[in-house]
Design a protein around this motif. Sequence first.
Motif, mmCIF file in Angstrom:
data_model
loop_
_atom_site.group_PDB
_atom_site.id
_atom_site.type_symbol
_atom_site.label_atom_id
_atom_site.label_comp_id
_atom_site.label_asym_id
_atom_site.label_seq_id
_atom_site.Cartn_x
_atom_site.Cartn_y
_atom_site.Cartn_z
ATOM 1 N N VAL A 7 -64.477 96.159 -55.044
ATOM 2 C CA VAL A 7 -64.476 94.797 -54.505
ATOM 3 C C VAL A 7 -63.057 94.253 -54.442
ATOM 4 C CG1 VAL A 7 -65.260 92.436 -54.883
ATOM 5 C CG2 VAL A 7 -66.832 94.339 -55.267
ATOM 6 N N PHE A 8 -62.278 94.492 -55.496
ATOM 7 C CA PHE A 8 -60.873 94.065 -55.518
ATOM 8 C C PHE A 8 -60.122 94.665 -54.332
ATOM 9 C CE2 PHE A 8 -56.445 94.718 -56.511
ATOM 10 C CZ PHE A 8 -56.051 93.546 -57.138
ATOM 11 N N THR A 9 -60.314 95.965 -54.118
ATOM 12 C CA THR A 9 -59.636 96.643 -53.012
ATOM 13 C C THR A 9 -60.059 96.073 -51.661
ATOM 14 O OG1 THR A 9 -59.545 98.689 -54.319
ATOM 15 C CG2 THR A 9 -59.208 98.884 -51.940
ATOM 16 N N GLY A 10 -61.362 95.820 -51.506
ATOM 17 C CA GLY A 10 -61.851 95.257 -50.252
ATOM 18 C C GLY A 10 -61.286 93.872 -49.979
ATOM 19 N N ARG A 17 -54.260 91.951 -45.903
ATOM 20 C CA ARG A 17 -53.682 92.893 -44.957
ATOM 21 C C ARG A 17 -54.141 92.705 -43.528
ATOM 22 N NH1 ARG A 17 -49.413 95.313 -47.224
ATOM 23 N NH2 ARG A 17 -49.601 96.841 -45.545
ATOM 24 N N THR A 18 -55.101 91.811 -43.269
ATOM 25 C CA THR A 18 -55.561 91.614 -41.887
ATOM 26 C C THR A 18 -55.283 90.186 -41.422
ATOM 27 O OG1 THR A 18 -57.813 90.850 -42.417
ATOM 28 C CG2 THR A 18 -57.440 93.234 -42.351
ATOM 29 N N LEU A 19 -55.167 90.018 -40.115
ATOM 30 C CA LEU A 19 -54.906 88.705 -39.536
ATOM 31 C C LEU A 19 -56.075 87.755 -39.773
ATOM 32 C CD1 LEU A 19 -53.188 86.796 -37.835
ATOM 33 C CD2 LEU A 19 -54.192 87.825 -35.785
ATOM 34 N N THR A 23 -55.846 84.384 -42.046
ATOM 35 C CA THR A 23 -56.143 83.108 -41.387
ATOM 36 C C THR A 23 -57.196 82.332 -42.158
ATOM 37 O OG1 THR A 23 -55.607 84.051 -39.224
ATOM 38 C CG2 THR A 23 -56.909 82.033 -39.251
ATOM 39 N N MET A 24 -58.270 83.010 -42.581
ATOM 40 C CA MET A 24 -59.334 82.349 -43.330
ATOM 41 C C MET A 24 -58.835 81.844 -44.675
ATOM 42 S SD MET A 24 -62.484 84.937 -42.485
ATOM 43 C CE MET A 24 -63.631 84.019 -43.513
ATOM 44 N N ASP A 25 -58.058 82.674 -45.361
ATOM 45 C CA ASP A 25 -57.507 82.280 -46.655
ATOM 46 C C ASP A 25 -56.594 81.063 -46.510
ATOM 47 O OD1 ASP A 25 -58.093 83.182 -49.164
ATOM 48 O OD2 ASP A 25 -56.420 84.569 -49.325
ATOM 49 N N LEU A 102 -48.062 88.359 -40.861
ATOM 50 C CA LEU A 102 -48.797 88.600 -39.618
ATOM 51 C C LEU A 102 -48.751 87.402 -38.678
ATOM 52 C CD1 LEU A 102 -51.941 90.393 -41.136
ATOM 53 C CD2 LEU A 102 -49.837 91.410 -40.217
ATOM 54 N N GLY A 103 -47.843 86.485 -38.952
ATOM 55 C CA GLY A 103 -47.669 85.335 -38.082
ATOM 56 C C GLY A 103 -48.588 84.172 -38.380
#
Length: 264
Positions: A7-10, A17-19, A23-25, A102-103
């Motif tokens: 779960v930590f890794t996911g 690591r994703t846009l 953005t959500m965070d 990631l901008g």
Amino acid sequence: MITAILVFTGIYLFFVRTLAGQTMDQLAFDGAEFGRRSVTPLAQQLLDALPLVSVVAGLVLAGIVTAVRRNGKTLIVAFGAALAAVLTTQLLKGGLLSRPDLGVEGYDGNSFPSGHTTVAAASALAIFLVASPRTRWLAALGGSGFAIAAGVATLANGWHRPSDVIAALLVVAVWGCVAGLVLTRGPWASTAARGGSAGVGGRVQLRILVPFAVVAAAAFLVTYFRAFGETPGPLIAYIGGVTAIVAAGLGVAFAGTRLFSRLP
């Protein structure tokens, strides 16, 4: 333990690591402004006092319980696990993990996992491990409440994103599992009688956990599908972040209560 690591890794791969994840965070972080105006003084006081309070409370309470139960080996293992969790977070955040730019507006380097939340949760873990089987669920519930309060305070005060807090709880959960293995196997295993039931405590924790988990899941879905729209809804993301932190903390407490209900 494996589940916590996965779960930590996911969480790291998606929210760091994703846009879409960043953005959500960030939306939840921006949404904290709605609550920051009213809770900042209290949150700031809590964060300023948190490291010292956590360490002192953990040492004193764990020492008292250990003296009553006369089980020094458990105290050594508990403090070792707590210290390892704190050091692990610092290593992960300080060099092993990175947050790519990631901008996303508001990018401010890596803060994953949260150090303050780790300290609070690690202190709670120490008390949880030395508690007796019959009171361990209460220690889990109270300790998770303390860690949750610390985590929400870091979000409300603009120090951390929701994923940072949840990751910190998972780091402590992993080391809690390691401590459990040490206490049940090998030369450190206790010869004390086993006992205690997680039935009543688990049901109480589960009844509190489920509503927060449902709200967190709903807010996640709403935020995910609106994250790149014209009305992203930072308030919804913030509510989702807070409820996700609460659900994660209670989930760790519930899992610990069930897994270690038979711990000597």
